[in-house]
Enzyme design. Structure first.
Site, PDB file in Angstrom:
ATOM      1  N   VAL A  56      -6.349  40.551 -31.668  1.00 14.96           N
ATOM      2  CA  VAL A  56      -5.364  40.996 -30.681  1.00 14.96           C
ATOM      3  C   VAL A  56      -4.211  39.997 -30.587  1.00 14.96           C
ATOM      4  O   VAL A  56      -3.051  40.390 -30.468  1.00 14.96           O
ATOM      5  CB  VAL A  56      -6.023  41.241 -29.303  1.00 14.96           C
ATOM      6  CG1 VAL A  56      -4.994  41.709 -28.284  1.00 14.96           C
ATOM      7  CG2 VAL A  56      -7.137  42.281 -29.427  1.00 14.96           C
ATOM      8  N   CYS A  57      -4.501  38.712 -30.676  1.00 13.66           N
ATOM      9  CA  CYS A  57      -3.438  37.697 -30.620  1.00 13.66           C
ATOM     10  C   CYS A  57      -2.532  37.796 -31.842  1.00 13.66           C
ATOM     11  O   CYS A  57      -1.309  37.657 -31.735  1.00 13.66           O
ATOM     12  CB  CYS A  57      -4.031  36.298 -30.512  1.00 13.66           C
ATOM     13  SG  CYS A  57      -4.922  36.031 -28.965  1.00 13.66           S
TER      14      CYS A  57
END
Length: 167
Positions: A56-57
């Site tokens: 997600v990052c």
């Protein structure tokens, strides 16, 4: 009782829209000091992220990169902040060709000041990382926008961020 030299008191309240943005100085990927107040006169988008090289990052930072031209058009500077080391952030930046600063908050100074901490990431009890939080600060140093993820797996609405900066 004496506090250790690493002790950082918890901010008494959450930074909210309308507050003066707390200043900080953190190291970038070249281990150079970057101070928030040095960006006075520009809109600053602070994107706290839990950790480099996590799905997600990776997507979040790449999404900011994809929108960077639009954000630059409205005189905005993006600062990505995590508790990762400058070396990890440097490799992360290289891998994804990021053209904005990634800052290391090893002592959790900005994470605490902006009430952007997440405890227990990856099931590690007591480990403090940054939550996924986006703060937009105007050219005068006032917080104008604050978004906090319900959990670190949720991404912000990038179109909303671009629209907010363009308004």
């Amino acid at each position: 009782i004496q506090a250790s030299s690493n002790y950082r008191p918890r901010s008494p309240r959450m930074v909210k829209v309308g507050d003066t943005a707390p200043d900080f100085t953190l190291k970038n990927t070249h281990k150079e000091a970057v101070t928030l107040s040095d960006h006075h006169g520009k809109t600053v988008i602070i994107a706290f992220y839990p950790g480099a090289f996590t799905g997600v990052c990776d997507q979040e930072m790449c999404s900011f990169q994809e929108n960077l031209a639009k954000l630059n058009d409205c005189n905005a500077t993006v600062l990505g902040i995590s508790v990762d080391s400058p070396w990890a952030n440097a490799e992360f930046s290289r891998r994804y060709n990021l053209e904005f600063e990634l800052l290391s908050d090893l002592d959790r100074v900005a994470v605490e000041a902006y009430d952007a901490k997440f405890v227990g990431l990856g099931g590690i009890e007591g480990y403090v990382s940054a939550n996924r939080v986006v703060i937009i600060i105007d050219s005068e140093g006032t917080v104008q926008y604050r978004w906090v993820a319900e959990n670190p797996g949720v991404e912000p609405d990038y179109e909303e961020i671009v629209s907010f900066c363009s308004a």
